[in-house]
Scaffold this motif. Structure first.
Motif, mmCIF file in Angstrom:
data_model
loop_
_atom_site.group_PDB
_atom_site.id
_atom_site.type_symbol
_atom_site.label_atom_id
_atom_site.label_comp_id
_atom_site.label_asym_id
_atom_site.label_seq_id
_atom_site.Cartn_x
_atom_site.Cartn_y
_atom_site.Cartn_z
ATOM 1 N N LYS A 46 -3.497 -21.341 20.085
ATOM 2 C CA LYS A 46 -2.350 -21.752 19.261
ATOM 3 C C LYS A 46 -1.703 -20.564 18.557
ATOM 4 C CE LYS A 46 -2.497 -25.880 17.322
ATOM 5 N NZ LYS A 46 -2.843 -26.969 16.371
ATOM 6 N N VAL A 47 -0.352 -20.586 18.498
ATOM 7 C CA VAL A 47 0.430 -19.509 17.900
ATOM 8 C C VAL A 47 1.384 -20.069 16.856
ATOM 9 C CG1 VAL A 47 2.226 -17.784 18.391
ATOM 10 C CG2 VAL A 47 0.331 -18.058 19.975
ATOM 11 N N ALA A 48 1.509 -19.354 15.725
ATOM 12 C CA ALA A 48 2.523 -19.705 14.725
ATOM 13 C C ALA A 48 3.803 -18.938 15.055
ATOM 14 C CB ALA A 48 2.039 -19.343 13.324
ATOM 15 N N VAL A 49 4.952 -19.614 14.939
ATOM 16 C CA VAL A 49 6.244 -18.987 15.228
ATOM 17 C C VAL A 49 7.195 -19.207 14.056
ATOM 18 C CG1 VAL A 49 8.303 -19.088 16.716
ATOM 19 C CG2 VAL A 49 6.028 -19.198 17.748
ATOM 20 N N GLY A 50 7.883 -18.135 13.641
ATOM 21 C CA GLY A 50 8.886 -18.248 12.583
ATOM 22 C C GLY A 50 10.116 -17.443 12.965
ATOM 23 N N TYR A 51 11.196 -17.593 12.186
ATOM 24 C CA TYR A 51 12.400 -16.818 12.500
ATOM 25 C C TYR A 51 13.195 -16.507 11.238
ATOM 26 C CZ TYR A 51 14.735 -21.438 12.395
ATOM 27 O OH TYR A 51 15.196 -22.684 12.032
ATOM 28 N N ASP A 52 14.030 -15.454 11.324
ATOM 29 C CA ASP A 52 14.820 -15.038 10.161
ATOM 30 C C ASP A 52 16.198 -15.704 10.174
ATOM 31 O OD1 ASP A 52 16.523 -13.662 11.875
ATOM 32 O OD2 ASP A 52 15.892 -11.654 11.241
ATOM 33 N N GLY A 53 17.077 -15.270 9.273
ATOM 34 C CA GLY A 53 18.349 -15.956 9.073
ATOM 35 C C GLY A 53 19.477 -15.532 9.993
ATOM 36 N N ARG A 54 19.162 -14.801 11.048
ATOM 37 C CA ARG A 54 20.231 -14.353 11.945
ATOM 38 C C ARG A 54 20.798 -15.511 12.756
ATOM 39 N NH1 ARG A 54 20.267 -8.559 12.717
ATOM 40 N NH2 ARG A 54 19.115 -7.860 10.910
ATOM 41 N N VAL A 55 22.051 -15.376 13.118
ATOM 42 C CA VAL A 55 22.755 -16.431 13.842
ATOM 43 C C VAL A 55 22.066 -16.730 15.174
ATOM 44 C CG1 VAL A 55 25.001 -17.069 14.815
ATOM 45 C CG2 VAL A 55 24.911 -15.701 12.744
ATOM 46 N N SER A 56 21.528 -15.700 15.820
ATOM 47 C CA SER A 56 20.921 -15.865 17.154
ATOM 48 C C SER A 56 19.466 -16.337 17.113
ATOM 49 C CB SER A 56 20.983 -14.530 17.908
ATOM 50 O OG SER A 56 20.331 -13.513 17.160
ATOM 51 N N VAL A 76 2.817 -23.793 16.496
ATOM 52 C CA VAL A 76 3.126 -24.331 15.172
ATOM 53 C C VAL A 76 4.374 -23.602 14.698
ATOM 54 C CG1 VAL A 76 2.342 -24.661 12.810
ATOM 55 C CG2 VAL A 76 0.681 -24.615 14.662
ATOM 56 N N SER A 77 5.473 -24.315 14.585
ATOM 57 C CA SER A 77 6.715 -23.689 14.137
ATOM 58 C C SER A 77 6.803 -23.812 12.618
ATOM 59 C CB SER A 77 7.902 -24.383 14.803
ATOM 60 O OG SER A 77 9.098 -23.889 14.247
ATOM 61 N N PRO A 84 6.875 -11.937 6.231
ATOM 62 C CA PRO A 84 5.543 -12.121 5.636
ATOM 63 C C PRO A 84 5.091 -13.580 5.527
ATOM 64 C CG PRO A 84 7.089 -11.112 4.067
ATOM 65 C CD PRO A 84 7.743 -11.093 5.406
ATOM 66 N N MET A 85 6.031 -14.532 5.499
ATOM 67 C CA MET A 85 5.614 -15.946 5.497
ATOM 68 C C MET A 85 4.961 -16.294 6.835
ATOM 69 S SD MET A 85 7.774 -19.417 4.599
ATOM 70 C CE MET A 85 8.400 -19.881 6.222
ATOM 71 N N LEU A 86 5.481 -15.731 7.917
ATOM 72 C CA LEU A 86 4.861 -15.933 9.233
ATOM 73 C C LEU A 86 3.492 -15.253 9.280
ATOM 74 C CD1 LEU A 86 4.490 -14.438 12.333
ATOM 75 C CD2 LEU A 86 4.757 -16.919 12.123
ATOM 76 N N GLU A 148 4.592 -28.315 17.305
ATOM 77 C CA GLU A 148 4.704 -29.107 16.059
ATOM 78 C C GLU A 148 5.341 -28.231 14.988
ATOM 79 O OE1 GLU A 148 1.035 -29.357 13.623
ATOM 80 O OE2 GLU A 148 0.007 -28.422 15.322
ATOM 81 N N THR A 149 5.862 -28.832 13.951
ATOM 82 C CA THR A 149 6.407 -28.045 12.830
ATOM 83 C C THR A 149 5.541 -28.265 11.594
ATOM 84 O OG1 THR A 149 7.929 -29.880 12.491
ATOM 85 C CG2 THR A 149 8.842 -27.911 13.463
ATOM 86 N N ARG A 150 5.367 -27.192 10.810
ATOM 87 C CA ARG A 150 4.667 -27.292 9.523
ATOM 88 C C ARG A 150 5.496 -26.548 8.495
ATOM 89 N NH1 ARG A 150 -1.582 -25.494 10.856
ATOM 90 N NH2 ARG A 150 -1.786 -26.786 12.715
ATOM 91 N N ASP A 151 5.729 -27.173 7.368
ATOM 92 C CA ASP A 151 6.473 -26.520 6.289
ATOM 93 C C ASP A 151 5.460 -25.834 5.374
ATOM 94 O OD1 ASP A 151 8.074 -25.689 4.277
ATOM 95 O OD2 ASP A 151 8.838 -27.668 3.723
#
Length: 467
Positions: A46-56, A76-77, A84-86, A148-151
């Motif tokens: 399992k891998v956690a994935v996050g992203y920044d505020g860029r349009v793409s 886990v998105s 650093p949150m990721l 799945e998503t986790r906040d």
């Protein structure tokens, strides 16, 4: 099924390119396939994935998850947030064995990229080259993963606040601090964090906007700190903190508007840390001021100079057990009471804590620092094929002299009244130069030595290249 990446995209510390030109959804999918396959072969699931505020970023995230799932890896998105949150998700979730953040960091708005953690260690250099080879050979495992998503924003912010535990409530309450998120990914976390903190907090540009309408989110360039300086002056604040686009690098100004550079912040953190962990090894990169290494030694610590690059520094921390490390570029790594990754929000909290524990204002500590004269980091374009060769030529010439040379990352030459540095960037076709001395004459002399070495290799300091 084989896939070929644009050769400029697979970098030393991360994967990075220009959207629509050198980087797109097919690349994201291929990265997911390669990373997922490697993880599965090591027993990961399992891998956690996050992203920044860029349009793409959202479209790249979707494609990356497809690639990971197609290699049998569950995802886990954790959604939009700072890098650093990721890292926090990867470090704190027991069921996760890797993490990928989609981020263009401090690059222009049309760039994007990927920062990766694999089984608790940074994934860089040879690992990234391996992803390229696997894609070219179609060497991918097939499977079906879930998503799945986790906040975790709330939990992450609560973890940051632990950095203030045990500090006097009345003193915290009297603090007045400015913060500049630069329309980067730090915004929502910063709003939540400052809402839960004692004291008065004044926030700039917390709305996430991948076009960066106010200023470019790179706090290592002084011009990008102008709005924060103005806020600190206007409201008479104690100090101000700024973040880069994905909040793994910190910038700061004191109450008089003086910039506190990366190595100077590390001097403050080191004084605080060495009271709690006497004799600790503290790591800084080759661009850092001699004053930092002297300060660490003066307070009983073991200073260690290492190569520039967040992945390289993190690896060295693991190897040496160092509780604190930092780079000139504002990456600061706390293993002490934290996880050892670079987190600018946490570094902001630790600046408050250091000031409280040392019983001195940030402005006073900045004022007490030795007045070294140094150049900014000078970056100038040199052809990719020449940049490393030129450094080797300089090394060879200096080896024949009695110069005191540290060759750990480029060439750092120590003299009786200062030092100079020449190194090749791992991420761009540029050479980086920097010099520091006790006097103006000394600085001029050291710069002349740099220019002489460049000339002997048929190069000169041209116009400044951007990051």
């Amino acid at each position: 099924m084989s896939y070929t990446f644009d050769p400029t995209v697979l970098r030393e510390y991360d994967i990075r390119g220009i959207i629509g030109e050198t980087l797109g959804t097919d690349d994201a999918r291929a990265i997911g396939r390669g990373f997922g396959t490697l993880l599965a072969r090591e027993g990961g699931k399992k891998v956690a994935v996050g992203y920044d505020g860029r349009v793409s970023s959202p479209v790249l995230e979707k494609a990356l998850i497809e690639g990971l799932n197609a290699s049998g890896i569950d995802v886990v998105s954790v959604g939009m947030g700072p890098t650093p949150m990721l890292y926090y998700a990867e470090a704190s979730m027991n069921d996760v064995q890797g993490g990928i953040q989609i981020t263009g960091s401090h690059n222009p708005a049309n760039y994007n990229g990927f920062k990766m953690v694999f089984m608790g260690r940074p994934f860089f250099g040879a690992d990234i080259q391996k992803i390229g080879r696997m894609a070219a050979e179609g060497d991918w495992d097939d499977g079906t993963g879930t998503s799945e998503t986790r906040d975790i924003l709330d939990e992450y912010v609560e973890r940051l606040l632990k950095g203030l535990d045990g500090l006097p409530a009345d003193k915290l309450q009297s603090l007045r601090i400015g913060w500049d998120a630069g329309n980067g990914a730090a915004g929502p976390a910063l709003e939540m964090l400052t809402n839960r903190m004692p004291g008065e907090h004044f926030l700039l540009y917390t709305e996430v906007d991948g076009n960066f309408p106010n200023h470019h989110p790179d706090p290592t360039e002084e011009k990008n700190l102008a709005d924060l300086k103005a806020l600190v002056a206007e409201k008479k604040l104690d100090f101000g903190v700024a973040f880069d686009g994905d909040a793994d690098r910190i910038g700061a100004v004191d109450g008089e508007g003086r910039v506190i550079w990366g190595d100077q912040l590390l001097m403050i953190y080191a004084q605080d840390l060495l009271k709690m962990v006497p004799g600790a090894t503290i790591i800084a990169d080759v661009k850092a001021s001699r004053a930092l290494f002297d300060t660490v030694a003066q307070y009983g610590g073991e200073p260690l100079m290492w190569k520039t690059g967040h992945s390289l520094i993190k690896s060295k921390m693991k190897e040496t057990g160092s509780p604190l490390a930092g780079e000139m570029s504002g990456h600061v790594f706390f293993k002490h009471e934290y996880y050892g990754y670079d987190d600018a929000l946490y570094a902001g909290i630790r600046l408050i804590a250091a000031s409280m524990r040392l019983g001195k204002s940030v402005t006073q500590m900045r004022g007490d620092m030795p007045q070294m004269l140094n150049t900014p980091e000078m970056r100038f374009q040199v052809d990719e094929s020449r940049k490393f060769a030129a450094i080797e030529e300089v090394k060879a010439r200096l080896a024949a002299t009695d110069a005191e040379v540290n060759g750990i990352d480029g060439v750092r030459v120590n003299t009786s009244d200062g030092w100079w540095l020449l190194r090749a960037s791992n991420t761009q076709d540029v050479l980086v130069a920097r010099a520091e001395s006790d006097t103006e004459e000394g600085l001029d002399r050291l710069m002349a030595q740099i220019d002489e070495q460049l000339a002997l290799s048929g190069l000169q300091r041209g116009p400044q290249a951007g990051h």
